[in-house]
Design an enzyme around this catalytic site. Structure first.
Site, PDB file in Angstrom:
ATOM      1  N   CYS A 190      43.033  34.524  40.779  1.00  0.00           N
ATOM      2  CA  CYS A 190      42.683  35.561  39.816  1.00  0.00           C
ATOM      3  C   CYS A 190      43.658  36.743  39.937  1.00  0.00           C
ATOM      4  O   CYS A 190      44.213  37.217  38.952  1.00  0.00           O
ATOM      5  CB  CYS A 190      41.248  36.015  40.077  1.00  0.00           C
ATOM      6  SG  CYS A 190      40.536  36.991  38.736  1.00  0.00           S
ATOM      7  N   GLY A 239      37.572   8.096  53.767  1.00  0.00           N
ATOM      8  CA  GLY A 239      36.191   8.264  53.338  1.00  0.00           C
ATOM      9  C   GLY A 239      35.159   7.859  54.368  1.00  0.00           C
ATOM     10  O   GLY A 239      33.973   8.092  54.192  1.00  0.00           O
ATOM     11  N   CYS A 291      37.329  34.556  32.354  1.00  0.00           N
ATOM     12  CA  CYS A 291      37.198  35.475  33.491  1.00  0.00           C
ATOM     13  C   CYS A 291      37.340  36.914  32.993  1.00  0.00           C
ATOM     14  O   CYS A 291      38.277  37.248  32.263  1.00  0.00           O
ATOM     15  CB  CYS A 291      38.280  35.173  34.531  1.00  0.00           C
ATOM     16  SG  CYS A 291      38.330  36.365  35.890  1.00  0.00           S
ATOM     17  N   CYS A 310      40.837  38.240  34.737  1.00  0.00           N
ATOM     18  CA  CYS A 310      42.158  37.688  34.420  1.00  0.00           C
ATOM     19  C   CYS A 310      42.169  36.928  33.091  1.00  0.00           C
ATOM     20  O   CYS A 310      43.224  36.515  32.624  1.00  0.00           O
ATOM     21  CB  CYS A 310      42.663  36.796  35.544  1.00  0.00           C
ATOM     22  SG  CYS A 310      41.847  35.183  35.598  1.00  0.00           S
ATOM     23  N   CYS A 361      36.661  34.755  38.226  1.00  0.00           N
ATOM     24  CA  CYS A 361      37.144  33.602  38.975  1.00  0.00           C
ATOM     25  C   CYS A 361      36.562  33.620  40.382  1.00  0.00           C
ATOM     26  O   CYS A 361      36.514  34.667  41.031  1.00  0.00           O
ATOM     27  CB  CYS A 361      38.673  33.654  39.122  1.00  0.00           C
ATOM     28  SG  CYS A 361      39.548  33.344  37.596  1.00  0.00           S
TER      29      CYS A 361
END
Lengths: 254, 285, 233
Positions: B281, B41, B250, B253, B275
């Protein structure tokens, strides 16, 4: 004893801003440092608070656990921890002590969050409570401090400083830039809060009336030296040093 | 990550060193990356090179990818989740030409995935590396303009200020406001910008089996989240961080669990949700 | 002796006015005074002799140049003239009261709070302190409607009664009274005479300056003459 300074000296080139200054402060005691501009009183405040290093001498602070810490020997992390927990600062210009881009409530809440509080509702409640204590309308909690008057901003700064219950507060001309009528109200508010919370305060001011109202003890500075110190009413009613007599006389004449 | 071997695949443009950067530069970058992995980080400065792409096109990510890429790696590049946008296609072509590596759109098949603004829906596994393109690595950028002060804040983990920003969001909007680039705490120590990924993706960073590397070209910073590292989105106890997605399925899909893009289909208010992760997808259809 | 409340020895006090070319003049020299518990001593002497200066020295408001101001505090005699500010504050909180002729007004604090404050500082519960303040103000005939007001706008007599209430409320063992009846009418003078008698009864030592000879003779057990110094400027 909460703070003890011994033999502090600091020169800026040829100017001796501090010249062998010693003082101590006890828990719950308000100490006023008075003198005209250039007397070294603001430098003294910065040195006491660890924001400036003296050329000589040292500052000792007895922390909440009773341990004595030398301010000059603290790491920056330790010093900052002190600044945001056991200590507080009230600046003359509230714009220096507030985050002007953050709401009033956010300003009061910042120290709580810095201390680890992660409950939004609690932060709001504390912020509202402290706004009430400094006589600000909690309904204005989400307003920007930019929309506040100078006196309100100063009270907000005080709320922001005191919300985490510091033990020692440094105040630099807290009523400096305000109208006389606003000053009186603010002084009175500070007086009440300091007594209620049992704060130790180092107050730097050139306002003798403010010193008389708030301080238990006075230190008079001139040319970087302490020329007189003692009980507030003793120093102001029976000034010994020529410079103190002049300071007190100027107030009466004004 | 396999090491760069002196084997030169036939398709590689021999005019360039393997993966464009010279070996010394790549070694310097790898040292920076190792340092970043060692301090999860924490932003490590590096001497960013000029790349044959403008800033904002992923020069930071490209340099990280170039430094870790080996001839046997399989590279996937996505932009906003899609494999077929200009940015993704150019970067894929770039590495295909200068490194001759195999490329793919299949998240499962890739060993290195360079991304702009998304984390794939398909869970990543150990051994994979996710390389983020980062425009602004400093999470305190808008709150504290002084760089020296932000460094000090990180050094002392003095992050009350960031919490103030979240407080302000809730006070103003009733909820933690950042729908993307929502700041995270890495390993309980460093505050980190996850790059402009949607908040929806933030939970995927937490204890991810893959290595996550972040490259900011213009700002010349690299940082990292090693596998299995704790990554927490900043929030309040009574206003917990909630990943949000459009409340639709979606249109292609039927997925109700993936992050969706809204697409305007005509000028009469027609729209559909699909998506954003094209690979995910297509595989579901 | 155990019932000595105050013993002043060799006290000297003068002023140097730096702003007037450093003019120096002594006011008190070799001042000696002894006061026992339950006794009231009135300071006498012509105007300008230094009675008020002596009172202020006894309170620590003026610093002394020489000599000792020994007073009984927490069972032992300590020298106030040599005490540091913290100790002076402690003595003022617990032992030593002072009713001056002037009220230093604190903005926005009500009369009742002004009187209750020294009690609260000694640890008296707030409600009890306020009740005691209320009772004393009522006894001194301060109209009830004024109790909740800040005393800035009070008349001289009203402010004096407030000062008296503030001075008598805590029951200090040693009490200094500087012309306590100067602005009072006959009825309130009687109240003050009674308050002094009660305080003496309770064992307080009292030192006062009384211009009202009748009051002085009723409350004082003896006089202490403060003589002007021959070489006073």
């Amino acid at each position: 004893m909460i703070l003890r300074a011994g033999n502090l000296s600091l020169a800026f080139g040829a100017v001796r801003a501090l010249d062998g200054v010693s003082l101590d402060l006890w828990p719950g005691e308000v100490l006023a440092v008075v003198g005209e501009s250039g007397s070294g009183k603001s430098t003294l405040l910065r040195v006491l608070a660890g924001q400036m290093r003296p050329d000589a001498g040292r500052v000792l602070y007895a922390d909440a656990t009773g341990a004595e810490r030398e301010i000059g020997a603290l790491t920056e992390a330790e010093l900052r921890r002190l600044w945001r927990s056991e200590w507080g600062f009230v600046q003359q210009n509230p714009r220096d002590g507030l985050r002007m881009g953050v709401s009033a409530g956010g300003n009061v809440g910042e120290r709580l969050m810095a201390a680890g509080c992660r409950h939004y509702g609690t932060i709001r409640e504390e912020a509202a409570e402290w706004m009430r204590r400094v006589e600000l309308d909690p309904a204005r909690m989400d307003d920007s401090p930019r929309t506040f008057s100078g006196g309100m901003q100063q009270r907000l700064q005080i709320a922001r400083t005191l919300v985490t219950r510091p033990r020692l507060v440094f105040m630099d001309e807290p009523t400096g830039g305000l109208d006389v009528s606003v000053q009186a109200k603010l002084l009175d508010l500070i007086r009440g809060l300091v007594a209620d919370l049992g704060l130790a305060v180092v107050l730097v001011t050139h306002d003798i009336a403010a010193a008389r109202l708030l301080a238990h003890r006075i230190v008079v500075m001139r040319h970087g030296r302490v020329v007189e110190q003692g009980l507030t009413d003793r120093v102001l009613d029976d000034p010994r040093h020529e410079y103190t007599q002049l300071l007190v006389a100027s107030v009466l004449a004004a | 990550m396999t090491d760069a071997l002196p084997m030169r695949p036939a398709t590689r443009d021999a005019a360039y060193n393997f993966a464009y950067l010279d070996e010394a530069t790549k070694r310097a970058l790898r040292r920076t990356i190792l340092k970043a992995v060692a301090i999860p980080g924490h932003q490590i400065p590096f001497g960013a090179r000029e790349m044959p792409l403008p800033y904002g096109w992923g020069t930071g990510g490209i340099q990280v990818t170039a430094a870790i890429l080996g001839p046997r790696d399989v590279l996937k590049v996505i932009d906003q989740g899609a494999d077929d946008t200009t940015n993704a296609v150019s970067i894929r072509r770039f590495f295909n030409r200068v490194a001759g590596v195999a490329t793919t759109t299949d998240t499962r098949a890739a060993t290195i995935i360079q991304t702009r603004h998304r984390i794939p829906e398909t869970p990543l596994r150990e051994g994979q590396v996710l390389v983020y393109q980062v425009p602004m690595p400093e999470p305190l950028f808008r709150l504290e303009p002084r760089l020296a002060e932000t460094r000090r804040i990180h050094a002392l983990a003095d992050y009350g200020l960031m919490q103030v920003k979240l407080y302000e969001d809730i006070a103003a909007q009733g909820e933690v406001g950042s729908s993307y680039n929502h700041p995270v705490m890495v390993g309980g120590r460093y505050l980190m910008s996850p790059s402009p990924i949607p908040g929806f993706d933030n939970p995927k960073m937490h204890r991810m089996p893959a290595l996550q590397l972040f490259g900011a070209g213009r700002e010349k910073k690299i940082y990292a989240v090693p596998p299995w590292t704790e990554v927490r989105s900043l929030d309040f106890e009574d206003h917990p961080f909630r990943p949000v997605r459009a409340p639709h399925a979606c249109s292609l899909c039927g997925s109700t669990g993936s992050y969706l893009d809204e697409i305007v289909t005509d000028d009469r208010g027609g729209r559909m949700f699909v998506c954003s992760d094209t690979d995910y997808c297509e595989r579901r259809r | 002796m155990n019932d000595i409340a105050l013993r002043v020895e060799g006290l000297a006090k003068g002023f140097t006015l730096h702003l007037q070319g450093g003019a120096s003049f002594p006011v008190l020299r070799d001042e000696a005074l002894e006061v026992r518990a339950g006794e009231c001593v009135a300071l006498a002497g012509p105007s300008g002799a230094g009675k008020s200066t002596l009172m202020r020295c006894l309170y620590g408001n003026y610093g002394s140049d020489d000599g000792r101001i020994r007073l009984r505090h927490r069972g032992a005699l300590l020298d106030l003239a040599a005490a540091d500010p913290r100790l002076v504050r402690e003595v003022r909180r617990e032992t030593l009261g002072y009713v001056s002729q002037f009220l230093r007004v604190i903005p926005r604090v009500s009369a009742r709070e002004v009187v209750a404050e020294p009690l609260a500082e000694r640890g008296t519960p707030r409600a009890e302190a306020l009740a005691r303040a209320e009772a004393l103000l009522t006894r001194l005939n301060l109209p009830r409607r004024l109790h909740d007001l800040p005393p800035a706008t009070f008349s001289g007599g009203e402010q004096q009664r407030l000062n008296l209430a503030r001075g008598f409320a805590p029951g200090y063992p040693l009490l200094l009274l500087d012309e306590p009846t100067a602005s009072l009418d006959a009825a309130n003078r009687e109240v003050v005479v009674a308050l002094i008698a009660e305080a003496k009864q309770a064992g307080a030592a009292i030192i006062g300056i009384f211009h009202d000879i009748e009051v002085r003779d009723r409350v004082a057990d003896r006089l202490h003459e403060v003589r002007p110094l021959p070489d006073a400027a």
